[in-house]
Design a protein around this motif. Structure first.
Motif, short mmCIF file in Angstrom:
data_model
loop_
_atom_site.label_atom_id
_atom_site.label_comp_id
_atom_site.label_asym_id
_atom_site.label_seq_id
_atom_site.Cartn_x
_atom_site.Cartn_y
_atom_site.Cartn_z
N VAL A 1 3.94 -1.90 -16.28
CA VAL A 1 5.00 -2.74 -16.49
C VAL A 1 6.20 -0.93 -16.42
O VAL A 1 7.24 -1.49 -15.72
N THR A 2 6.43 -0.40 -17.24
CA THR A 2 6.96 0.70 -17.09
C THR A 2 6.02 2.11 -16.59
O THR A 2 4.68 1.85 -17.31
N ALA A 3 6.63 3.15 -16.69
CA ALA A 3 5.64 4.57 -16.71
C ALA A 3 4.55 4.23 -18.00
O ALA A 3 4.06 4.74 -18.16
N ALA A 4 5.38 4.01 -19.09
CA ALA A 4 4.45 3.84 -20.36
C ALA A 4 4.20 2.88 -21.18
O ALA A 4 3.09 3.16 -21.45
N ALA A 5 4.46 1.43 -21.08
CA ALA A 5 4.05 0.58 -21.18
C ALA A 5 3.27 -0.43 -20.48
O ALA A 5 3.78 -0.66 -19.51
N GLY B 1 7.47 -0.28 -26.31
CA GLY B 1 6.19 -0.78 -25.33
C GLY B 1 5.33 0.15 -25.50
O GLY B 1 3.88 -0.11 -25.04
N MET B 2 5.79 1.39 -25.69
CA MET B 2 4.47 2.37 -25.89
C MET B 2 2.76 2.10 -26.83
O MET B 2 3.58 2.35 -27.86
N THR B 3 2.12 1.87 -26.47
CA THR B 3 0.95 2.02 -27.16
C THR B 3 0.59 3.47 -27.93
O THR B 3 -0.03 4.07 -26.42
N VAL B 4 0.92 4.31 -28.44
CA VAL B 4 0.71 4.84 -29.35
C VAL B 4 -1.17 5.06 -30.10
O VAL B 4 -0.76 4.85 -30.90
N ALA B 5 -1.52 5.80 -29.34
CA ALA B 5 -2.94 6.38 -30.08
C ALA B 5 -3.54 7.71 -30.59
O ALA B 5 -3.33 8.48 -29.60
N ASP B 6 -3.94 7.72 -31.04
CA ASP B 6 -3.50 9.10 -32.51
C ASP B 6 -5.42 9.18 -32.13
O ASP B 6 -5.83 9.04 -32.49
N ARG B 7 -5.48 10.27 -30.84
CA ARG B 7 -7.04 10.38 -31.47
C ARG B 7 -7.41 11.95 -31.64
O ARG B 7 -8.31 12.46 -30.82
#
Length: 317
Positions: A161-165, A273-279
């Motif tokens: 829906v957006t570049a990030a979310a 709305g970005m999902t931030v996954a710490d990998r």
């Protein structure tokens, strides 16, 4: 037998997910709750009832839930993807259900079904997470009756829906953060990075349409959705995001997961709305002194042909 509750905002891919649960003999579908999202709440609830009617499921209680996010207004629906009615403007092709909505709200139904269940239950949220956040806030004791939560949502490398979310998370980031980053409940997140890789093609859709009346109707519902994805994918086909998450809920381990610390961006701006996954891994997080977010299982890979075959075989039955 897997006991399931579906929280949904139908939506074409939601329709496929509900159909998958109804088509699976190893699923005990305890209830369906609805939320705003792809279209407004009245329409998502109507669509859920009609999809259940297609499968003769008069027995499954349905309750309407949140018609808006926890904090801020929902910017827009997804009619450009799903059509004005959420089902490519073809919801009237589906039968009406004789049994209407339950005489209670979604959160109350969720709490009651969990309390009454003899064994822990899998909850499958495939829309905005507002109802689930409210359940966990208002009924903290319900956590002990949840086997796991299998969520379709988020994007690790990209948004839609957006570049990030991704749409479901972006629709109510505050609720998503509550569920993903703050609650101690076993959780699997199925992001669009993987669901896009599980896209089905024209031959798959033709096979489903030829399997019988239910399969034909499911494919009829994809008209607007299929056109959108054919244009964005560059080939005739579509992405059944929510059905991929439902497949994992029904058959644990069908999708390969990795454990990440996850958070959700709730600030206003281009990353909302970005999902931030710490990998980085637990050791690197500990050594850096920055260890935000709780760990969840994130679906990162699968035997893509096996997933498509699982979906087609169940939906064609």
């Amino acid at each position: 037998m897997t006991a399931l509750i579906i929280d949904t905002d139908p939506g074409v891919d939601d329709a496929f997910a509900i159909a998958l649960a109804c088509s699976s003999p190893d699923v005990d579908l305890l209830g369906v709750t609805t939320v705003f999202g792809n279209v407004g709440l009245a329409m998502t609830t109507r669509n859920a009832l009609r999809i259940l009617a297609l499968y003769g499921r008069e027995d499954v209680p349905v309750a309407a839930g949140a018609d808006r996010p926890l904090v801020y207004p929902h910017p827009h629906r997804a009619r450009y993807v799903h059509g004005e009615d959420g089902l490519s403007d073809r919801s009237n092709l589906l039968p009406e259900r004789a049994t209407g909505v339950a005489g209670t709200d979604a959160v109350s139904l969720l709490a009651r079904l969990l309390e009454e269940a003899p064994e822990p239950v899998t909850i499958v949220p495939i829309g905005p997470l507002t109802n689930i956040a409210l359940l966990l806030a208002a009924h903290p004791g319900a956590r002990g009756k949840i086997e796991r939560i299998v969520i379709m949502g988020g994007g690790i490398e990209r948004g839609n829906v957006t570049a990030a979310a991704e749409f479901n998370i972006w629709s109510d980031p505050e609720a998503a953060r509550r569920v993903l980053a703050e609650e101690d409940v076993p959780t699997v997140l199925v992001p669009l990075d993987l669901t896009h890789r599980c896209a089905v093609d024209a031959a798959w859709l033709d096979s489903l349409a030829g399997s019988g009346e239910r399969g034909r109707l499911l494919v009829e519902l994809t008209a607007t959705y299929r056109e959108f994805y054919s244009r964005t994918l560059g080939r005739d086909g579509t992405v059944v995001h929510d059905a991929v998450a439902m497949a994992e809920a029904i058959s644990p381990g069908l999708l390969a997961t990795e454990t990440y610390a996850v958070d959700v961006e709730c600030a206003h701006g281009p990353a909302r709305g970005m999902t931030v996954a710490d990998r980085r891994g637990a050791v690197a997080r500990e050594l850096s002194g920055v260890d935000d977010g709780r760990e969840v299982a994130v679906a990162v890979d699968a035997d893509l042909d096996a997933v498509r075959e699982f979906l087609l075989s169940r939906l064609s039955s």
